[in-house]
Design a protein around this motif. Sequence first.
Motif, PDB file in Angstrom:
ATOM      1  N   ALA A 144      48.588  31.474  47.853  1.00 46.65           N
ATOM      2  CA  ALA A 144      49.493  31.741  46.729  1.00 46.65           C
ATOM      3  C   ALA A 144      50.755  30.904  46.859  1.00 46.65           C
ATOM      4  O   ALA A 144      51.225  30.297  45.897  1.00 46.65           O
ATOM      5  CB  ALA A 144      49.841  33.229  46.671  1.00 46.65           C
ATOM      6  N   ARG A 145      51.304  30.865  48.065  1.00 41.91           N
ATOM      7  CA  ARG A 145      52.534  30.110  48.289  1.00 41.91           C
ATOM      8  C   ARG A 145      52.331  28.615  48.011  1.00 41.91           C
ATOM      9  O   ARG A 145      53.246  27.925  47.573  1.00 41.91           O
ATOM     10  CB  ARG A 145      52.990  30.316  49.743  1.00 41.91           C
ATOM     11  N   GLU A 146      51.130  28.132  48.259  1.00 42.80           N
ATOM     12  CA  GLU A 146      50.829  26.709  48.063  1.00 42.80           C
ATOM     13  C   GLU A 146      50.376  26.392  46.635  1.00 42.80           C
ATOM     14  O   GLU A 146      50.020  25.254  46.334  1.00 42.80           O
ATOM     15  CB  GLU A 146      49.746  26.291  49.063  1.00 42.80           C
ATOM     16  N   GLY A 147      50.374  27.385  45.759  1.00 49.27           N
ATOM     17  CA  GLY A 147      49.986  27.166  44.370  1.00 49.27           C
ATOM     18  C   GLY A 147      48.489  27.017  44.160  1.00 49.27           C
ATOM     19  O   GLY A 147      48.053  26.511  43.119  1.00 49.27           O
ATOM     20  N   LYS A 148      47.676  27.486  45.114  1.00 45.25           N
ATOM     21  CA  LYS A 148      46.226  27.327  45.011  1.00 45.25           C
ATOM     22  C   LYS A 148      45.549  28.531  44.367  1.00 45.25           C
ATOM     23  O   LYS A 148      44.329  28.585  44.254  1.00 45.25           O
ATOM     24  CB  LYS A 148      45.635  27.070  46.394  1.00 45.25           C
ATOM     25  N   ILE A 149      46.347  29.528  43.963  1.00 49.40           N
ATOM     26  CA  ILE A 149      45.814  30.660  43.198  1.00 49.40           C
ATOM     27  C   ILE A 149      46.528  30.701  41.864  1.00 49.40           C
ATOM     28  O   ILE A 149      47.766  30.753  41.811  1.00 49.40           O
ATOM     29  CB  ILE A 149      46.041  31.992  43.935  1.00 49.40           C
ATOM     30  N   TRP A 150      45.761  30.642  40.781  1.00 50.93           N
ATOM     31  CA  TRP A 150      46.304  30.822  39.438  1.00 50.93           C
ATOM     32  C   TRP A 150      45.837  32.183  38.921  1.00 50.93           C
ATOM     33  O   TRP A 150      44.720  32.628  39.207  1.00 50.93           O
ATOM     34  CB  TRP A 150      45.796  29.748  38.488  1.00 50.93           C
ATOM     35  N   LEU A 151      46.693  32.828  38.139  1.00 46.66           N
ATOM     36  CA  LEU A 151      46.367  34.110  37.530  1.00 46.66           C
ATOM     37  C   LEU A 151      46.391  33.958  36.017  1.00 46.66           C
ATOM     38  O   LEU A 151      47.372  33.471  35.457  1.00 46.66           O
ATOM     39  CB  LEU A 151      47.368  35.179  37.969  1.00 46.66           C
ATOM     40  N   THR A 152      45.334  34.386  35.358  1.00 42.18           N
ATOM     41  CA  THR A 152      45.217  34.197  33.913  1.00 42.18           C
ATOM     42  C   THR A 152      45.141  35.536  33.183  1.00 42.18           C
ATOM     43  O   THR A 152      44.300  36.380  33.495  1.00 42.18           O
ATOM     44  CB  THR A 152      43.978  33.343  33.567  1.00 42.18           C
ATOM     45  N   GLU A 153      46.015  35.687  32.204  1.00 42.87           N
ATOM     46  CA  GLU A 153      46.003  36.850  31.305  1.00 42.87           C
ATOM     47  C   GLU A 153      45.103  36.547  30.116  1.00 42.87           C
ATOM     48  O   GLU A 153      45.244  35.497  29.481  1.00 42.87           O
ATOM     49  CB  GLU A 153      47.425  37.134  30.824  1.00 42.87           C
ATOM     50  N   ARG A 154      44.169  37.492  29.827  1.00 45.92           N
ATOM     51  CA  ARG A 154      43.244  37.275  28.703  1.00 45.92           C
ATOM     52  C   ARG A 154      43.064  38.525  27.848  1.00 45.92           C
ATOM     53  O   ARG A 154      42.037  38.718  27.224  1.00 45.92           O
ATOM     54  CB  ARG A 154      41.891  36.761  29.227  1.00 45.92           C
ATOM     55  N   GLY A 155      44.084  39.405  27.881  1.00 45.32           N
ATOM     56  CA  GLY A 155      44.022  40.601  27.062  1.00 45.32           C
ATOM     57  C   GLY A 155      43.426  41.778  27.811  1.00 45.32           C
ATOM     58  O   GLY A 155      42.736  41.619  28.819  1.00 45.32           O
ATOM     59  N   SER A 156      43.696  42.973  27.300  1.00 48.25           N
ATOM     60  CA  SER A 156      43.212  44.205  27.910  1.00 48.25           C
ATOM     61  C   SER A 156      42.428  45.021  26.888  1.00 48.25           C
ATOM     62  O   SER A 156      42.721  44.984  25.691  1.00 48.25           O
ATOM     63  CB  SER A 156      44.396  45.041  28.425  1.00 48.25           C
ATOM     64  N   SER A 157      41.443  45.759  27.376  1.00 50.67           N
ATOM     65  CA  SER A 157      40.602  46.568  26.489  1.00 50.67           C
ATOM     66  C   SER A 157      41.443  47.642  25.801  1.00 50.67           C
ATOM     67  O   SER A 157      42.273  48.294  26.427  1.00 50.67           O
ATOM     68  CB  SER A 157      39.480  47.231  27.285  1.00 50.67           C
ATOM     69  N   PHE A 158      41.188  47.809  24.518  1.00 50.50           N
ATOM     70  CA  PHE A 158      41.911  48.805  23.731  1.00 50.50           C
ATOM     71  C   PHE A 158      40.894  49.478  22.824  1.00 50.50           C
ATOM     72  O   PHE A 158      40.590  49.010  21.733  1.00 50.50           O
ATOM     73  CB  PHE A 158      43.016  48.129  22.910  1.00 50.50           C
ATOM     74  N   GLY A 159      40.323  50.576  23.312  1.00 49.33           N
ATOM     75  CA  GLY A 159      39.247  51.196  22.550  1.00 49.33           C
ATOM     76  C   GLY A 159      37.997  50.338  22.607  1.00 49.33           C
ATOM     77  O   GLY A 159      37.805  49.545  23.526  1.00 49.33           O
ATOM     78  N   TYR A 160      37.140  50.497  21.599  1.00 49.00           N
ATOM     79  CA  TYR A 160      35.896  49.747  21.553  1.00 49.00           C
ATOM     80  C   TYR A 160      36.054  48.508  20.693  1.00 49.00           C
ATOM     81  O   TYR A 160      36.538  48.566  19.561  1.00 49.00           O
ATOM     82  CB  TYR A 160      34.771  50.614  20.970  1.00 49.00           C
ATOM     83  N   GLY A 161      35.636  47.367  21.228  1.00 50.98           N
ATOM     84  CA  GLY A 161      35.633  46.133  20.444  1.00 50.98           C
ATOM     85  C   GLY A 161      36.995  45.563  20.140  1.00 50.98           C
ATOM     86  O   GLY A 161      37.135  44.775  19.209  1.00 50.98           O
ATOM     87  N   ARG A 162      38.018  45.945  20.913  1.00 48.99           N
ATOM     88  CA  ARG A 162      39.361  45.438  20.667  1.00 48.99           C
ATOM     89  C   ARG A 162      40.018  45.036  21.979  1.00 48.99           C
ATOM     90  O   ARG A 162      39.791  45.638  23.018  1.00 48.99           O
ATOM     91  CB  ARG A 162      40.246  46.512  19.996  1.00 48.99           C
ATOM     92  N   LEU A 163      40.856  44.022  21.895  1.00 50.99           N
ATOM     93  CA  LEU A 163      41.716  43.626  23.003  1.00 50.99           C
ATOM     94  C   LEU A 163      43.143  43.576  22.498  1.00 50.99           C
ATOM     95  O   LEU A 163      43.390  43.275  21.321  1.00 50.99           O
ATOM     96  CB  LEU A 163      41.333  42.238  23.540  1.00 50.99           C
ATOM     97  N   VAL A 164      44.084  43.886  23.375  1.00 46.12           N
ATOM     98  CA  VAL A 164      45.494  43.697  23.071  1.00 46.12           C
ATOM     99  C   VAL A 164      46.124  42.934  24.222  1.00 46.12           C
ATOM    100  O   VAL A 164      45.616  42.950  25.348  1.00 46.12           O
ATOM    101  CB  VAL A 164      46.238  45.036  22.864  1.00 46.12           C
TER     102      VAL A 164
END
Length: 261
Positions: A144-164
């Motif tokens: 992590a300190r060396e920048g070799k881990i990236w974290l990606t946000e792609r939305g969270s489940s919100f009920g059925y068939g929805r992301l927020v």
Amino acid sequence: MFLIAGPCAIENRDVVMTTAETLRRLCYDLGVTLYFKSSFDKANRTSASARGVGMDEGLRILEDVKRAFDLPIVTDVHESWQCEPVAEVVDVLQIPAFLSRQTDLLQAAAATGRIINVKKGQFMAPWDMGGAISKIEQVEANAAREGKIWLTERGSSFGYGRLVVDMTSLVEMRRFGCPVVFDATHSVQQPSAQNGITGGNRTMVPYLMRAALAVGVDGLFIETHPDPDKAISDAANQVRLTDMENLLKQAMEIDAITNHQ
């Protein structure tokens, strides 16, 4: 700001090479660092639909992109045994959101020494990504300190068939000291919304992208295709390739403001 972009799945060589050539030109003109992304296998599907060309053919095509356009490559790995051969070709191993808690997969990816892009599971809180980081660093200390881990946000489940998208997630994940990426196209998915096939709404991509850039991110993830409606995967949320220039210009303008604050 860097960009991860390309067709969701490798359908054939022509689509991949056309998209890579166009993106390389656009990013060169705009001064954007491009990581070309496409998946040789879409294993996390709701139904038994088309998955891509497979690992052997997919890696051959990605290697051709790398040589022809001098681009770093990102692709998904789904199983631990894939990490080593895939790392011989690509620069960034991507852990799909559904697999972001799979210890063996994370640690096999770490053992390659490549950058690892971990997509936050739709079912996870942003602070839970600390677990993924610690699993990787058991193998690759200080990654992590060396920048070799990236974290990606792609939305969270919100009920059925929805992301927020909770934009505070971007702030929370930055506290780990890793580059944070916003996935603007998967965040507009509508999982399993079309009779077992994932739907989406690509018209919302620019709005979420601009909001994330205003909060502040290190990278953007945007899947794009010459003719998205005919794509074998994520047809409803991929951005049309001809729309990428305007989208990236907007992104650069906002990023320039955010990074001077």
